[in-house]
Design an enzyme around this catalytic site. Structure first.
Site, PDB file in Angstrom:
ATOM      1  N   LYS A   1       0.868  -1.060  -0.004  1.00  0.00           N
ATOM      2  CA  LYS A   1       0.002  -0.051  -0.127  1.00  0.00           C
ATOM      3  C   LYS A   1       0.866   1.383   0.207  1.00  0.00           C
ATOM      4  CE  LYS A   1      -0.305  -0.296   4.925  1.00  0.00           C
ATOM      5  NZ  LYS A   1      -1.074  -0.859   6.138  1.00  0.00           N
TER       6      LYS A   1
ATOM      7  N   TYR B   1      18.175  28.609  10.131  1.00  0.00           N
ATOM      8  CA  TYR B   1      16.867  29.476  10.806  1.00  0.00           C
ATOM      9  C   TYR B   1      16.764  29.617  12.231  1.00  0.00           C
ATOM     10  CZ  TYR B   1      14.581  29.671   6.232  1.00  0.00           C
ATOM     11  OH  TYR B   1      14.266  30.062   4.947  1.00  0.00           O
TER      12      TYR B   1
HETATM   13  C1  LIG Z   1      -0.341  -1.709   6.793  1.00  0.00           C
HETATM   14  C2  LIG Z   1      -0.766  -3.155   7.131  1.00  0.00           C
HETATM   15  C3  LIG Z   1       0.051  -4.305   7.356  1.00  0.00           C
HETATM   16  C4  LIG Z   1       1.579  -4.331   7.304  1.00  0.00           C
HETATM   17  O1  LIG Z   1       1.989  -3.729   8.557  1.00  0.00           O
HETATM   18  P1  LIG Z   1       3.519  -3.609   8.857  1.00  0.00           P
HETATM   19  O2  LIG Z   1       3.740  -3.189  10.203  1.00  0.00           O
HETATM   20  O3  LIG Z   1       4.022  -2.675   8.011  1.00  0.00           O
HETATM   21  O4  LIG Z   1       4.233  -4.958   8.587  1.00  0.00           O
HETATM   22  C5  LIG Z   1      -0.502  -5.283   7.554  1.00  0.00           C
HETATM   23  N1  LIG Z   1      -1.953  -5.691   7.967  1.00  0.00           N
HETATM   24  C6  LIG Z   1      -2.764  -4.617   7.676  1.00  0.00           C
HETATM   25  C7  LIG Z   1      -4.235  -4.726   8.040  1.00  0.00           C
HETATM   26  C8  LIG Z   1      -2.265  -3.332   7.492  1.00  0.00           C
HETATM   27  O5  LIG Z   1      -3.012  -2.065   7.325  1.00  0.00           O
END
Ligand SMILES: *Cc1c(COP(=O)(O)O)cnc(C)c1O
Length: 363
Positions: free
Chosen positions: A38, A258
Protein backbone atom coordinates in the site's frame (compact mmCIF):
# COMPACT_ATOMS: atom_id res chain seq x y z
CA UNK A 1 9.85 12.09 -12.24
CA UNK A 2 12.82 10.17 -13.58
CA UNK A 3 15.56 12.72 -13.49
CA UNK A 4 16.13 16.01 -11.78
CA UNK A 5 18.71 18.76 -11.70
CA UNK A 6 19.26 18.27 -7.97
CA UNK A 7 21.53 15.44 -6.80
CA UNK A 8 18.75 14.04 -4.60
CA UNK A 9 17.37 10.55 -5.24
CA UNK A 10 16.05 7.45 -3.52
CA UNK A 11 17.80 4.33 -4.78
CA UNK A 12 15.59 1.27 -4.32
CA UNK A 13 17.37 -2.06 -3.99
CA UNK A 14 14.97 -4.59 -5.42
CA UNK A 15 17.10 -7.57 -4.46
CA UNK A 16 16.89 -6.47 -0.81
CA UNK A 17 13.09 -6.51 -1.03
CA UNK A 18 13.21 -10.02 -2.47
CA UNK A 19 15.50 -11.16 0.35
CA UNK A 20 13.31 -9.56 3.00
CA UNK A 21 10.21 -11.23 1.56
CA UNK A 22 12.00 -14.60 1.64
CA UNK A 23 12.95 -13.98 5.24
CA UNK A 24 9.30 -13.26 6.12
CA UNK A 25 8.40 -16.61 4.55
CA UNK A 26 11.18 -18.46 6.37
CA UNK A 27 10.09 -17.05 9.71
CA UNK A 28 6.52 -18.26 9.15
CA UNK A 29 7.12 -21.39 7.07
CA UNK A 30 3.62 -22.80 7.27
CA UNK A 31 1.90 -19.57 6.19
CA UNK A 32 1.49 -17.85 2.88
CA UNK A 33 2.48 -14.16 2.82
CA UNK A 34 0.67 -11.18 1.34
CA UNK A 35 3.32 -8.57 0.53
CA UNK A 36 1.89 -5.29 1.78
CA UNK A 37 2.56 -2.66 -0.88
CA UNK A 38 0.00 0.00 0.00
CA UNK A 39 0.98 3.67 -0.20
CA UNK A 40 3.15 3.08 -3.26
CA UNK A 41 4.93 0.24 -1.46
CA UNK A 42 5.72 2.52 1.48
CA UNK A 43 7.24 5.01 -0.96
CA UNK A 44 9.38 2.41 -2.77
CA UNK A 45 7.29 2.25 -5.97
CA UNK A 46 4.40 -0.26 -5.91
CA UNK A 47 4.60 -1.42 -9.52
CA UNK A 48 8.36 -2.02 -9.40
CA UNK A 49 8.08 -3.82 -6.05
CA UNK A 50 5.17 -5.96 -7.24
CA UNK A 51 7.04 -6.91 -10.41
CA UNK A 52 10.08 -7.78 -8.32
CA UNK A 53 8.01 -10.12 -6.16
CA UNK A 54 5.57 -11.31 -8.81
CA UNK A 55 7.17 -14.72 -9.26
CA UNK A 56 7.33 -15.61 -5.60
CA UNK A 57 4.78 -13.60 -3.62
CA UNK A 58 1.64 -15.50 -2.63
CA UNK A 59 -0.27 -12.26 -3.08
CA UNK A 60 -0.30 -8.54 -2.42
CA UNK A 61 -2.21 -6.23 -0.10
CA UNK A 62 -3.06 -2.59 -0.75
CA UNK A 63 -5.27 0.02 0.88
CA UNK A 64 -7.78 0.75 -1.85
CA UNK A 65 -9.07 -0.16 -5.28
CA UNK A 66 -7.03 2.51 -7.12
CA UNK A 67 -3.84 1.00 -5.74
CA UNK A 68 -4.98 -2.47 -6.85
CA UNK A 69 -5.99 -1.34 -10.34
CA UNK A 70 -2.58 0.24 -10.88
CA UNK A 71 -1.06 -3.19 -10.23
CA UNK A 72 -3.51 -5.01 -12.50
CA UNK A 73 -2.86 -2.47 -15.27
CA UNK A 74 0.84 -3.23 -14.91
CA UNK A 75 0.25 -6.90 -15.46
CA UNK A 76 0.24 -8.16 -11.86
CA UNK A 77 -2.06 -11.17 -11.86
CA UNK A 78 -1.82 -12.78 -8.40
CA UNK A 79 -4.23 -12.29 -5.49
CA UNK A 80 -4.62 -8.68 -4.32
CA UNK A 81 -6.39 -7.90 -1.06
CA UNK A 82 -7.99 -4.52 -0.34
CA UNK A 83 -7.11 -4.02 3.34
CA UNK A 84 -9.92 -1.52 3.94
CA UNK A 85 -12.35 -3.15 1.55
CA UNK A 86 -14.52 -0.84 -0.54
CA UNK A 87 -15.79 2.63 0.33
CA UNK A 88 -19.01 2.47 -1.68
CA UNK A 89 -21.21 -0.30 -3.15
CA UNK A 90 -20.36 0.82 -6.70
CA UNK A 91 -16.74 -0.16 -6.18
CA UNK A 92 -17.69 -3.83 -6.00
CA UNK A 93 -18.05 -3.79 -9.80
CA UNK A 94 -14.36 -2.82 -10.03
CA UNK A 95 -13.40 -5.49 -7.51
CA UNK A 96 -15.33 -8.02 -9.58
CA UNK A 97 -13.84 -6.98 -12.91
CA UNK A 98 -10.25 -6.88 -11.58
CA UNK A 99 -10.61 -10.08 -9.56
CA UNK A 100 -9.64 -8.53 -6.22
CA UNK A 101 -10.25 -9.80 -2.71
CA UNK A 102 -11.66 -7.46 -0.11
CA UNK A 103 -11.82 -7.02 3.60
CA UNK A 104 -15.33 -6.73 5.03
CA UNK A 105 -14.97 -4.75 8.24
CA UNK A 106 -18.44 -3.44 9.01
CA UNK A 107 -22.20 -3.71 8.53
CA UNK A 108 -22.32 -1.37 5.52
CA UNK A 109 -19.73 -3.33 3.60
CA UNK A 110 -21.47 -6.58 4.51
CA UNK A 111 -24.77 -5.30 3.10
CA UNK A 112 -23.03 -4.13 -0.10
CA UNK A 113 -21.47 -7.57 -0.61
CA UNK A 114 -24.73 -9.40 0.04
CA UNK A 115 -26.70 -7.24 -2.41
CA UNK A 116 -24.00 -7.16 -5.13
CA UNK A 117 -24.53 -9.03 -8.41
CA UNK A 118 -20.97 -9.80 -9.46
CA UNK A 119 -20.08 -11.84 -12.54
CA UNK A 120 -17.78 -14.07 -10.49
CA UNK A 121 -17.56 -15.07 -6.84
CA UNK A 122 -16.23 -12.43 -4.42
CA UNK A 123 -13.35 -13.37 -2.12
CA UNK A 124 -13.97 -11.80 1.28
CA UNK A 125 -11.93 -11.43 4.44
CA UNK A 126 -13.98 -10.84 7.60
CA UNK A 127 -12.14 -8.37 9.79
CA UNK A 128 -12.44 -9.02 13.49
CA UNK A 129 -11.85 -6.24 16.00
CA UNK A 130 -9.80 -8.01 18.66
CA UNK A 131 -8.63 -4.83 20.37
CA UNK A 132 -7.33 -2.30 17.85
CA UNK A 133 -10.78 -0.70 17.98
CA UNK A 134 -10.72 1.08 14.65
CA UNK A 135 -12.63 -1.19 12.27
CA UNK A 136 -13.84 -4.78 12.31
CA UNK A 137 -16.70 -6.82 13.71
CA UNK A 138 -17.04 -7.42 17.41
CA UNK A 139 -15.92 -10.98 18.24
CA UNK A 140 -19.45 -11.85 19.33
CA UNK A 141 -20.82 -10.91 15.87
CA UNK A 142 -18.37 -12.96 13.85
CA UNK A 143 -20.34 -16.23 13.74
CA UNK A 144 -23.43 -14.42 12.45
CA UNK A 145 -21.46 -12.46 9.83
CA UNK A 146 -19.75 -15.63 8.75
CA UNK A 147 -23.04 -17.46 8.23
CA UNK A 148 -24.54 -14.51 6.34
CA UNK A 149 -21.57 -14.53 3.97
CA UNK A 150 -21.46 -18.33 3.71
CA UNK A 151 -25.12 -18.32 2.66
CA UNK A 152 -24.45 -15.75 -0.06
CA UNK A 153 -24.57 -17.39 -3.51
CA UNK A 154 -21.81 -15.20 -4.96
CA UNK A 155 -19.32 -15.66 -2.12
CA UNK A 156 -15.93 -16.93 -3.22
CA UNK A 157 -13.24 -17.82 -0.70
CA UNK A 158 -13.90 -16.69 2.85
CA UNK A 159 -11.04 -15.87 5.24
CA UNK A 160 -10.75 -14.09 8.58
CA UNK A 161 -8.26 -11.51 9.75
CA UNK A 162 -7.41 -9.19 12.59
CA UNK A 163 -4.77 -6.54 13.21
CA UNK A 164 -2.49 -6.03 16.21
CA UNK A 165 -2.23 -2.78 18.14
CA UNK A 166 0.96 -3.50 20.10
CA UNK A 167 2.79 -6.40 18.47
CA UNK A 168 5.88 -4.17 18.16
CA UNK A 169 6.24 -4.41 21.96
CA UNK A 170 7.46 -7.98 22.39
CA UNK A 171 7.01 -7.88 26.17
CA UNK A 172 3.51 -6.48 26.16
CA UNK A 173 0.64 -8.85 27.07
CA UNK A 174 -1.92 -7.09 24.85
CA UNK A 175 -1.02 -9.19 21.79
CA UNK A 176 -1.73 -12.37 23.75
CA UNK A 177 -5.14 -11.01 24.61
CA UNK A 178 -5.83 -10.26 20.92
CA UNK A 179 -4.68 -13.77 19.94
CA UNK A 180 -7.07 -15.33 22.44
CA UNK A 181 -9.95 -13.08 21.40
CA UNK A 182 -9.44 -13.97 17.73
CA UNK A 183 -9.27 -17.70 18.49
CA UNK A 184 -12.47 -17.48 20.51
CA UNK A 185 -14.32 -15.50 17.83
CA UNK A 186 -13.52 -18.18 15.24
CA UNK A 187 -13.90 -21.25 17.41
CA UNK A 188 -14.97 -24.24 15.37
CA UNK A 189 -14.75 -22.38 12.05
CA UNK A 190 -12.41 -23.90 9.52
CA UNK A 191 -11.54 -20.79 7.51
CA UNK A 192 -8.07 -19.43 6.72
CA UNK A 193 -6.77 -16.92 9.27
CA UNK A 194 -4.46 -13.94 9.08
CA UNK A 195 -3.14 -11.94 12.02
CA UNK A 196 0.53 -11.10 11.66
CA UNK A 197 1.96 -7.82 10.38
CA UNK A 198 5.77 -7.54 10.37
CA UNK A 199 5.91 -7.33 14.16
CA UNK A 200 3.76 -10.45 14.45
CA UNK A 201 6.01 -12.31 12.02
CA UNK A 202 9.15 -11.26 13.90
CA UNK A 203 8.05 -11.48 17.51
CA UNK A 204 4.89 -13.61 17.79
CA UNK A 205 5.22 -17.06 16.17
CA UNK A 206 1.82 -18.07 17.55
CA UNK A 207 0.28 -15.36 15.35
CA UNK A 208 1.49 -16.69 12.01
CA UNK A 209 -1.75 -18.43 11.06
CA UNK A 210 -2.46 -19.24 7.39
CA UNK A 211 -1.52 -15.89 5.86
CA UNK A 212 0.94 -13.28 7.11
CA UNK A 213 0.96 -9.63 6.02
CA UNK A 214 4.54 -8.32 6.01
CA UNK A 215 4.85 -4.60 5.29
CA UNK A 216 7.66 -2.56 6.80
CA UNK A 217 10.03 -5.54 7.06
CA UNK A 218 9.98 -5.92 3.27
CA UNK A 219 11.64 -2.52 3.14
CA UNK A 220 14.35 -3.53 5.60
CA UNK A 221 13.08 -2.00 8.82
CA UNK A 222 12.18 -3.90 11.98
CA UNK A 223 9.16 -2.38 13.74
CA UNK A 224 10.15 -3.91 17.07
CA UNK A 225 10.73 -1.40 19.82
CA UNK A 226 13.83 -1.60 21.99
CA UNK A 227 16.53 -4.21 22.30
CA UNK A 228 14.29 -7.20 21.71
CA UNK A 229 14.95 -7.25 17.95
CA UNK A 230 15.33 -10.82 16.79
CA UNK A 231 18.56 -12.13 15.37
CA UNK A 232 17.47 -11.67 11.78
CA UNK A 233 19.05 -9.45 9.20
CA UNK A 234 16.75 -7.24 7.23
CA UNK A 235 18.31 -5.40 4.32
CA UNK A 236 17.52 -1.71 3.92
CA UNK A 237 15.73 -1.37 0.59
CA UNK A 238 16.04 2.39 0.21
CA UNK A 239 19.10 4.61 0.14
CA UNK A 240 18.08 8.24 0.23
CA UNK A 241 21.01 10.25 -1.01
CA UNK A 242 21.96 13.72 -2.06
CA UNK A 243 25.20 15.68 -2.25
CA UNK A 244 27.09 18.52 -0.61
CA UNK A 245 26.35 21.77 -2.44
CA UNK A 246 28.26 24.22 -0.24
CA UNK A 247 30.92 24.26 2.47
CA UNK A 248 31.95 27.05 4.84
CA UNK A 249 34.05 27.40 7.97
CA UNK A 250 32.45 29.18 10.90
CA UNK A 251 33.96 30.48 14.13
CA UNK A 252 32.86 29.37 17.59
CA UNK A 253 29.74 31.29 18.57
CA UNK A 254 28.29 31.58 15.05
CA UNK A 255 24.71 30.33 14.60
CA UNK A 256 23.65 28.11 11.70
CA UNK A 257 20.37 28.35 9.80
CA UNK A 258 16.84 29.46 10.75
CA UNK A 259 16.34 30.56 14.31
CA UNK A 260 20.02 30.02 15.10
CA UNK A 261 19.06 26.73 16.69
CA UNK A 262 22.60 25.42 16.43
CA UNK A 263 25.45 27.60 17.66
CA UNK A 264 29.00 26.47 16.89
CA UNK A 265 30.74 25.53 20.14
CA UNK A 266 34.12 25.45 18.35
CA UNK A 267 35.45 26.34 14.89
CA UNK A 268 33.06 24.34 12.70
CA UNK A 269 33.07 23.31 9.08
CA UNK A 270 29.46 23.36 7.90
CA UNK A 271 28.27 21.49 4.83
CA UNK A 272 24.97 22.07 3.08
CA UNK A 273 23.17 19.15 1.40
CA UNK A 274 20.39 19.44 -1.17
CA UNK A 275 17.42 17.99 0.69
CA UNK A 276 14.83 19.57 2.92
CA UNK A 277 11.41 19.11 4.38
CA UNK A 278 9.73 19.70 1.02
CA UNK A 279 11.41 16.48 -0.09
CA UNK A 280 10.17 14.61 2.95
CA UNK A 281 13.17 14.93 5.23
CA UNK A 282 11.64 15.45 8.68
CA UNK A 283 11.64 19.09 9.73
CA UNK A 284 11.71 18.07 13.37
CA UNK A 285 15.05 16.26 13.05
CA UNK A 286 17.16 17.30 16.02
CA UNK A 287 20.78 18.44 16.06
CA UNK A 288 22.79 15.23 16.10
CA UNK A 289 20.54 13.28 13.73
CA UNK A 290 22.90 10.85 11.95
CA UNK A 291 23.96 11.52 8.36
CA UNK A 292 26.76 9.93 6.32
CA UNK A 293 29.07 11.91 4.04
CA UNK A 294 31.21 9.90 1.65
CA UNK A 295 30.77 6.85 3.86
CA UNK A 296 31.60 8.62 7.13
CA UNK A 297 29.05 9.21 9.87
CA UNK A 298 28.37 12.74 11.01
CA UNK A 299 25.40 14.76 12.24
CA UNK A 300 22.76 17.26 11.31
CA UNK A 301 23.31 20.74 12.78
CA UNK A 302 20.71 23.47 12.59
CA UNK A 303 17.08 23.46 11.55
CA UNK A 304 15.98 21.63 8.43
CA UNK A 305 15.01 24.12 5.68
CA UNK A 306 12.58 23.52 2.83
CA UNK A 307 15.25 22.55 0.30
CA UNK A 308 18.48 22.28 2.31
CA UNK A 309 20.00 20.90 5.48
CA UNK A 310 23.20 21.81 7.26
CA UNK A 311 25.57 19.22 8.64
CA UNK A 312 28.84 18.99 10.51
CA UNK A 313 31.95 18.49 8.37
CA UNK A 314 34.42 19.41 11.12
CA UNK A 315 37.46 17.18 10.85
CA UNK A 316 36.69 16.24 7.25
CA UNK A 317 39.36 18.34 5.60
CA UNK A 318 38.93 16.52 2.30
CA UNK A 319 35.17 17.16 2.05
CA UNK A 320 34.20 18.77 -1.27
CA UNK A 321 31.14 20.13 -2.99
CA UNK A 322 29.60 17.17 -4.80
CA UNK A 323 30.45 14.60 -2.14
CA UNK A 324 27.65 12.06 -1.66
CA UNK A 325 25.43 12.37 1.41
CA UNK A 326 23.33 9.47 2.73
CA UNK A 327 20.23 10.54 4.66
CA UNK A 328 19.25 6.93 5.34
CA UNK A 329 20.10 3.55 3.89
CA UNK A 330 22.87 1.05 4.54
CA UNK A 331 24.95 3.32 6.83
CA UNK A 332 22.32 5.46 8.49
CA UNK A 333 19.31 3.54 9.70
CA UNK A 334 15.96 5.10 8.86
CA UNK A 335 14.84 4.08 12.34
CA UNK A 336 17.57 6.23 13.93
CA UNK A 337 16.58 9.23 11.80
CA UNK A 338 12.96 8.60 12.77
CA UNK A 339 13.80 8.40 16.48
CA UNK A 340 15.66 11.71 16.23
CA UNK A 341 12.54 13.24 14.69
CA UNK A 342 9.89 11.74 16.99
CA UNK A 343 8.41 9.62 14.24
CA UNK A 344 8.70 6.17 12.66
CA UNK A 345 10.43 4.93 9.51
CA UNK A 346 6.99 4.26 7.98
CA UNK A 347 6.30 7.98 7.93
CA UNK A 348 9.72 8.87 6.55
CA UNK A 349 9.32 6.43 3.66
CA UNK A 350 5.73 7.32 2.81
CA UNK A 351 6.43 11.02 3.25
CA UNK A 352 8.98 11.37 0.47
CA UNK A 353 7.67 13.93 -1.95
CA UNK A 354 7.38 13.68 -5.70
CA UNK A 355 10.51 15.80 -5.97
CA UNK A 356 12.53 12.70 -5.04
CA UNK A 357 13.14 10.44 -8.05
CA UNK A 358 12.97 6.72 -7.31
CA UNK A 359 15.82 4.84 -8.99
CA UNK A 360 15.09 1.12 -9.06
CA UNK A 361 18.19 -1.05 -9.11
CA UNK A 362 18.31 -4.79 -9.47
CA UNK A 363 21.50 -6.55 -8.52
C1 LIG B 1 -0.24 -1.86 6.74
C2 LIG B 1 -0.80 -3.14 7.23
C3 LIG B 1 0.00 -4.26 7.45
C4 LIG B 1 1.51 -4.21 7.37
O1 LIG B 1 2.02 -3.71 8.59
P1 LIG B 1 3.60 -3.60 8.86
O2 LIG B 1 3.68 -3.11 10.26
O3 LIG B 1 4.10 -2.60 7.88
O4 LIG B 1 4.15 -4.95 8.63
C5 LIG B 1 -0.61 -5.45 7.81
N1 LIG B 1 -1.95 -5.52 7.94
C6 LIG B 1 -2.76 -4.47 7.77
C7 LIG B 1 -4.22 -4.61 7.96
C8 LIG B 1 -2.22 -3.24 7.42
O5 LIG B 1 -3.03 -2.18 7.26
Amino acid sequence: MNSSSRPLRARIHLEAIRQNYRLAKELAPSARALAVIKANAYGHGAVAVARTLADEADGFAVACVEEALELRESGIRGPILLLEGVFSPEEIALVDRAGLAMVVHGREQLAWVLSARPARPLDCWIKVDTGMHRVGFAPSDVAEVQSALAACPHLGELSAMTHFARADEPEHPYTRLQLATFARALEGQAIPRSLANSAGILAWPESHGDWTRPGIMLYGVSPLIGAASPAVTLRPAMTLESAIISIRDLAAGEPVGYGGRFVCDRPTRVGVAAIGYADGYPRHARDGTPIAVKGRLTRLIGRVSMDMITLDLTGMADARVGDPVELWGGMVSATDVALASDTIAYQLFTGLSRRVPLIHEDA
